[in-house]
Enzyme design. Structure first.
Site, PDB file in Angstrom:
ATOM      1  CE  LYS A   1      -4.007   1.975   2.429  1.00 39.12           C
ATOM      2  NZ  LYS A   1      -4.966   1.802   3.541  1.00 39.12           N
TER       3      LYS A   1
ATOM      4  CB  SER B   1      -8.327   3.530   2.508  1.00 40.89           C
ATOM      5  OG  SER B   1      -7.500   2.950   3.510  1.00 40.89           O
TER       6      SER B   1
ATOM      7  CB  SER C   1      -8.619   0.716   5.458  1.00 42.80           C
ATOM      8  OG  SER C   1      -9.368   1.877   5.295  1.00 42.80           O
TER       9      SER C   1
END
Ligand code: GLN
Length: 487
Positions: free
Chosen positions: A79, A159, A183
């Site tokens: 990420k 997210s 997330s």
């Protein structure tokens, strides 16, 4: 039979390397071609292909010499909020469009020391704020799954949407996400993969771009529960650069997979039942309960009475911390710099590039921390946070773990206009309590919506009892009948 390795789990892939069924370079090359083919999913903000090929050759060398590392040759997605030395790290934001960290985050450095290879930095909601991956400066991510009766593109959740979609579409063999309110788990549920949010403090936050520091935790996103156990072992542990990281020993998590569940007590929270609004989720949950009952667990109803205050408390605490954390982006030392005659103008024009959701959080956060409102909002929210933790601690007098759905729905269409931000916030109704309490939870793909989209079940346990999550999660996984996405 060529390239059948594409659909393997991480642990199967590593076995294949060890038994010389294929080489790391061969796998990485084919993965790069596959990433080109699936470019429209927009999962990677930065591709690290050249470096991946170089590292693959090193891994092959180590396999040949017999001095291979635990994760040697494992191609992973990271990420884009984990700082990676000399690799662009944006946190999904325009303001960091040119930020190349001079240092490596602890969790990514742990992965590299174990021989892992980074395929790319994955797309995400700006500063990890969102549940759809639509707030990224680098455009939305597309979920590889499609509903049975429509060809519309779907969101991967957020997210950590880029990581979820990349794992689901077999564009890496596992990924790192971060989970502040859900997330990792919500996108895992939307994309039909496994998502783990460890205990707060289990993994170091050093080098992880902060959203809400007291809630943020790195998490793993994988094809299987076993892979999740393998990756957690690699990233977890004490780090003297993060004062909140724990000295608790890191067990061999994978050894809990396949262990009998006989005698475990599983809690079903009454207050979560009230929040289930769809038949398919109700049935999914019921089926999960039956699997655990048949495996010898004792099923008990538990009460988490402060659940209804969790979302409001989260949306005070998280923005409060975000408004403080994001104050460092001033356009002076790094990142985007706006034009201006005066310092004030430069600040304003630099921070002007924050997206709408980030601005909303900064404004809410600044407001709840302001002297006139601090006691009414922030202090009250912190008190609720303690009551939510107490709810869990009370429940754990009677049960070892808790089973709930992960998200209130399956993936929704990208073009679905959600104008009311609160509606988007409701995606986290089953996940935020866990972050507020600092406890660990895993989402395991378990079934489908009526439209054939993946749905996950969430297992929640006590602080530092990730072993239970793997033990229970693996049983749910093996009895789920769930089939991963394939083109
Ligand atoms: N969806 C939640 C939010 O927007 C959670 C985000 C997260 O876990 N990073 O804040």
């Amino acid at each position: 039979m060529t390239e059948d390795f594409i659909y393997l789990s991480l642990s199967e892939l590593i076995d294949g390397f060890k038994t010389k069924q294929f080489s790391v370079s061969e796998v990485v090359k084919s993965l790069i071609n596959r990433c080109e083919k699936f470019k429209p999913l927009n999962v990677y903000i930065t591709e690290c292909f050249e470096n991946a090929l170089k590292k693959a050759a090193d891994s092959d060398q180590r396999y040949a010499n017999g001095n291979n590392l635990p994760l040697d040759g494992a191609p992973l997605g990271i990420k884009d909020l984990f700082c990676t030395k000399d690799i662009l790290t944006t946190s999904g934001s325009h303001i960091l469009y040119n930020f190349v960290p001079p240092y490596e985050s602890t969790v990514t450095s742990n992965l590299l020391n174990n021989g892992a290879i980074f395929v790319g930095k994955t797309n995400m909601d700006e500063f990890a704020m969102g549940s759809s991956n639509k707030t990224s400066y680098f455009g939305p991510v597309i979920n590889p799954w499609k509903s049975k009766n429509s060809d519309k593109d779907l969101v991967p959740g957020g997210s950590s949407g880029g990581s979820a979609s990349a794992v689901a579409a077999h564009l890496c063999y596992g990924a790192l996400g971060s989970d502040t309110g859900g997330s990792v788990r919500q996108p895992a549920s939307f994309c039909g993969i496994v998502g783990l949010k460890p205990t707060y403090g289990r993994c170091s936050r050093y080098g992880m771009i902060a959203f809400a520091s007291s809630l943020d935790q790195a998490g793993t996103m994988t094809k299987t529960v076993e892979d999740s156990a393998i990756l957690l072992k690699a990233i977890a542990g004490y780090d003297d650069r993060d004062a909140t990281s724990s000295k608790e020993a890191v067990p061999d998590y994978a050894s809990f997979i396949g262990k009998s569940l006989k005698g475990l007590r599983i809690g079903i929270p009454a207050e979560y039942k009230e929040k289930v609004a769809s038949k398919d989720i109700e049935m999914l949950w019921e089926r999960g309960i039956n699997v655990l009952r048949e495996a010898g667990c004792e099923i008990k109803e538990v009460s988490l009475p402060h659940t209804k205050y969790a979302l409001p408390a989260y949306y005070i605490i998280a923005p409060a911390e975000a408004s403080s954390n994001l104050a460092r982006f001033d356009g002076i030392r790094f990142g985007y710099q706006g034009e201006g005659e005066t310092l004030q103008e430069i600040y304003e024009n630099s921070r002007d590039v924050f997206g709408k959701e980030v601005r909303r959080r900064i404004m809410i956060g600044t407001y709840v921390l302001s002297s006139g409102h601090f006691d009414d909002h922030y202090i009250k929210a912190k008190k609720i946070q303690r009551l939510i933790l107490n709810d869990f601690l009370n429940a754990y007098n009677d049960v070892d773990a808790i089973l709930t759905p992960t998200a209130p729905s399956g993936a929704f269409a990208i073009d679905e206009e959600i104008t009311d931000p609160v509606q988007m916030y409701l995606n986290d109704v089953f996940t935020v309590t866990v972050n507020l309490a600092g406890i660990p939870a895993i989402s395991v793909p378990f079934g489908y919506t009526n439209d054939g989209l993946p749905l996950g079940l969430q297992v929640i346990s006590k602080h530092f009892r990730e072993d239970l999550l793997f033990q229970i999660g693996a049983k749910l996984e093996s009895d789920s009948g769930f089939k991963s996405w394939k083109e």
